[in-house]
Scaffold this active site. Structure first.
Site, PDB file in Angstrom:
ATOM      1  N   ARG A 277      11.271  -6.291   6.102  1.00  0.00           N
ATOM      2  CA  ARG A 277      11.281  -4.880   6.484  1.00  0.00           C
ATOM      3  C   ARG A 277      11.770  -4.725   7.928  1.00  0.00           C
ATOM      4  O   ARG A 277      12.492  -3.778   8.243  1.00  0.00           O
ATOM      5  CB  ARG A 277       9.886  -4.280   6.326  1.00  0.00           C
TER       6      ARG A 277
ATOM      7  N   LYS B 293       0.823  -1.224   0.000  1.00  0.00           N
ATOM      8  CA  LYS B 293       0.000   0.000   0.000  1.00  0.00           C
ATOM      9  C   LYS B 293       0.851   1.267   0.000  1.00  0.00           C
ATOM     10  O   LYS B 293       0.727   2.100  -0.888  1.00  0.00           O
ATOM     11  CB  LYS B 293      -0.892   0.073   1.250  1.00  0.00           C
TER      12      LYS B 293
ATOM     13  N   ARG C  23      10.942  -1.626  12.412  1.00  0.00           N
ATOM     14  CA  ARG C  23       9.647  -1.070  12.825  1.00  0.00           C
ATOM     15  C   ARG C  23       9.072  -1.916  13.953  1.00  0.00           C
ATOM     16  O   ARG C  23       9.065  -3.145  13.862  1.00  0.00           O
ATOM     17  CB  ARG C  23       8.692  -1.042  11.609  1.00  0.00           C
TER      18      ARG C  23
ATOM     19  N   ARG D 146      -2.014  -8.487  12.954  1.00  0.00           N
ATOM     20  CA  ARG D 146      -2.462  -7.461  11.996  1.00  0.00           C
ATOM     21  C   ARG D 146      -3.161  -8.114  10.811  1.00  0.00           C
ATOM     22  O   ARG D 146      -4.162  -7.600  10.291  1.00  0.00           O
ATOM     23  CB  ARG D 146      -1.263  -6.622  11.530  1.00  0.00           C
TER      24      ARG D 146
ATOM     25  N   ARG E  57     -10.386   1.244   7.556  1.00  0.00           N
ATOM     26  CA  ARG E  57     -10.116  -0.180   7.826  1.00  0.00           C
ATOM     27  C   ARG E  57     -11.245  -0.859   8.563  1.00  0.00           C
ATOM     28  O   ARG E  57     -11.198  -2.077   8.781  1.00  0.00           O
ATOM     29  CB  ARG E  57      -8.874  -0.336   8.710  1.00  0.00           C
TER      30      ARG E  57
HETATM   31  P1  B4P Z   1       3.505  -1.856   2.557  1.00  0.00           P
HETATM   32  O1  B4P Z   1       2.392  -2.798   2.372  1.00  0.00           O
HETATM   33  O2  B4P Z   1       3.638  -0.742   1.583  1.00  0.00           O
HETATM   34  O3  B4P Z   1       3.429  -1.439   4.100  1.00  0.00           O
HETATM   35  P2  B4P Z   1       2.604  -0.316   4.827  1.00  0.00           P
HETATM   36  O4  B4P Z   1       2.022   0.677   3.878  1.00  0.00           O
HETATM   37  O5  B4P Z   1       3.572   0.174   5.852  1.00  0.00           O
HETATM   38  O6  B4P Z   1       1.350  -1.043   5.430  1.00  0.00           O
HETATM   39  P3  B4P Z   1       1.047  -1.588   6.873  1.00  0.00           P
HETATM   40  O7  B4P Z   1      -0.366  -2.096   6.846  1.00  0.00           O
HETATM   41  O8  B4P Z   1       2.145  -2.534   7.268  1.00  0.00           O
HETATM   42  O9  B4P Z   1       1.155  -0.344   7.850  1.00  0.00           O
HETATM   43  P4  B4P Z   1       0.312   0.986   8.052  1.00  0.00           P
HETATM   44  O10 B4P Z   1       1.310   2.064   8.089  1.00  0.00           O
HETATM   45  O11 B4P Z   1      -0.808   1.161   7.076  1.00  0.00           O
HETATM   46  O12 B4P Z   1       4.951  -2.546   2.417  1.00  0.00           O
HETATM   47  C1  B4P Z   1       5.429  -3.541   3.255  1.00  0.00           C
HETATM   48  C2  B4P Z   1       6.821  -4.041   2.846  1.00  0.00           C
HETATM   49  O13 B4P Z   1       6.745  -4.817   1.666  1.00  0.00           O
HETATM   50  C3  B4P Z   1       7.860  -2.959   2.541  1.00  0.00           C
HETATM   51  O14 B4P Z   1       9.072  -3.306   3.156  1.00  0.00           O
HETATM   52  C4  B4P Z   1       8.035  -2.966   1.027  1.00  0.00           C
HETATM   53  O15 B4P Z   1       9.328  -2.664   0.578  1.00  0.00           O
HETATM   54  C5  B4P Z   1       7.704  -4.406   0.692  1.00  0.00           C
HETATM   55  N1  B4P Z   1       7.072  -4.520  -0.631  1.00  0.00           N
HETATM   56  C6  B4P Z   1       6.083  -3.731  -1.102  1.00  0.00           C
HETATM   57  N2  B4P Z   1       5.744  -4.134  -2.362  1.00  0.00           N
HETATM   58  C7  B4P Z   1       6.532  -5.222  -2.647  1.00  0.00           C
HETATM   59  C8  B4P Z   1       6.655  -6.086  -3.787  1.00  0.00           C
HETATM   60  N3  B4P Z   1       5.894  -5.918  -4.884  1.00  0.00           N
HETATM   61  N4  B4P Z   1       7.539  -7.094  -3.731  1.00  0.00           N
HETATM   62  C9  B4P Z   1       8.309  -7.262  -2.630  1.00  0.00           C
HETATM   63  N5  B4P Z   1       8.258  -6.481  -1.528  1.00  0.00           N
HETATM   64  C10 B4P Z   1       7.369  -5.461  -1.536  1.00  0.00           C
HETATM   65  O16 B4P Z   1      -0.344   0.790   9.495  1.00  0.00           O
HETATM   66  C11 B4P Z   1       0.439   0.596  10.658  1.00  0.00           C
HETATM   67  C12 B4P Z   1      -0.444   0.596  11.915  1.00  0.00           C
HETATM   68  O17 B4P Z   1      -1.064   1.900  12.089  1.00  0.00           O
HETATM   69  C13 B4P Z   1      -1.625  -0.365  11.938  1.00  0.00           C
HETATM   70  O18 B4P Z   1      -1.253  -1.669  12.350  1.00  0.00           O
HETATM   71  C14 B4P Z   1      -2.561   0.342  12.995  1.00  0.00           C
HETATM   72  O19 B4P Z   1      -2.121   0.112  14.307  1.00  0.00           O
HETATM   73  C15 B4P Z   1      -2.362   1.801  12.678  1.00  0.00           C
HETATM   74  N6  B4P Z   1      -3.366   2.286  11.690  1.00  0.00           N
HETATM   75  C16 B4P Z   1      -3.099   2.747  10.426  1.00  0.00           C
HETATM   76  N7  B4P Z   1      -4.245   3.102   9.803  1.00  0.00           N
HETATM   77  C17 B4P Z   1      -5.271   2.852  10.681  1.00  0.00           C
HETATM   78  C18 B4P Z   1      -6.688   2.980  10.616  1.00  0.00           C
HETATM   79  N8  B4P Z   1      -7.315   3.440   9.507  1.00  0.00           N
HETATM   80  N9  B4P Z   1      -7.423   2.626  11.685  1.00  0.00           N
HETATM   81  C19 B4P Z   1      -6.846   2.183  12.805  1.00  0.00           C
HETATM   82  N10 B4P Z   1      -5.510   2.018  12.944  1.00  0.00           N
HETATM   83  C20 B4P Z   1      -4.709   2.343  11.885  1.00  0.00           C
END
Ligand code: B4P
Length: 195
Positions: free
Chosen positions: A125, A11, A131, A142, A86
């Site tokens: 990651r 994402k 993290r 999660r 979410r």
């Molecule tokens: P991403 O999937 O891009 O990770 P993210 O955006 O950080 O999503 P995540 O759900 O983990 O965290 P978020 O900040 O939204 O990438 C993950 C990894 O994969 C990276 O290292 C990347 O390099 C790698 N990758 C990506 N594409 C790839 C590919 N094609 N091939 C190989 N590798 C690849 O949320 C974090 C926390 O915040 C949540 O757990 C919650 O506590 C809180 N939160 C956020 N939004 C919320 C909401 N709306 N409501 C309530 N809590 C919320």
């Protein structure tokens, strides 16, 4: 536009690229929380309690934060929300905020990937960035929350006819190409052309 997907589906990675290509601002609730945690703000102190164990930050906190962010001038010509909504309650809240602003969603993009690949990526990651929510037990929790709560959100947008699914397995560039092709589909071409 919204981008929804399980943790690790790409994402944040793809949101940055889509935002650049479409010229719209990307807003990641996860990034806003992490910036607040880093800055030691009251919001960050509150959010950290939930994030560290992989729980959702409560809707009341998250909704107000998004409402405030969407009241800024840079979202007038469109925005890409990454990681929000979410929960079903967040969907209802966002509907209300958008209705009051006279805006509507053009497209909801869902990135898909299987759980084993997601765990593999997030553990990768964890090794690189350390993290605090990227350890296996928290990652599994999660993922469970995504399956229990966020898949209902996806189903709601599918019913509304604005869901586009993209396979998130493959190289990052390959996935970006798929996303841009999906967005260029006639139904949502107005978005890609920067209406
Ligand atoms: P991403 O999937 O891009 O990770 P993210 O955006 O950080 O999503 P995540 O759900 O983990 O965290 P978020 O900040 O939204 O990438 C993950 C990894 O994969 C990276 O290292 C990347 O390099 C790698 N990758 C990506 N594409 C790839 C590919 N094609 N091939 C190989 N590798 C690849 O949320 C974090 C926390 O915040 C949540 O757990 C919650 O506590 C809180 N939160 C956020 N939004 C919320 C909401 N709306 N409501 C309530 N809590 C919320």
């Amino acid at each position: 536009m919204l981008i929804i997907g399980p943790p690790g589906s790409g994402k944040g990675t793809q949101a940055e690229r889509i935002s650049e290509r479409l010229g719209v601002v990307a807003i990641s609730t996860g990034d806003i929380f992490r910036a607040n945690v880093k800055g030691g703000t009251p919001l960050g102190i509150e959010a950290k309690k939930y994030m560290d164990v992989g729980d959702f930050v409560p809707d009341s906190v998250t909704n107000e934060m998004v409402r405030s962010r969407l009241s800024q001038d840079d979202v007038e010509n469109g925005f890409l929300l990454d990681g929000y909504p979410r929960t079903a309650a967040q969907v209802d809240y966002l509907d209300g905020v958008l209705a009051r602003r006279g805006q509507q969603l053009d497209v909801v993009l869902q990135l898909t990937a299987d759980d084993d690949e997601l765990v593999r990526r997030l553990l990768g990651r964890a090794r690189e960035t350390g993290r605090s929510d990227d350890n296996e037990a928290v990652i599994r929790h999660r993922l469970d929350l995504y399956h229990e709560q966020t898949e209902k959100v996806v189903a709601k947008y599918a019913e509304g006819g604005i869901l586009t699914q993209v396979d998130g397995i493959g190289g990052i560039d390959e996935v970006t190409d798929r996303v841009m092709a999906a967005i260029a589909a006639p139904r949502i071409a107005s978005l890609a052309s920067g209406r």
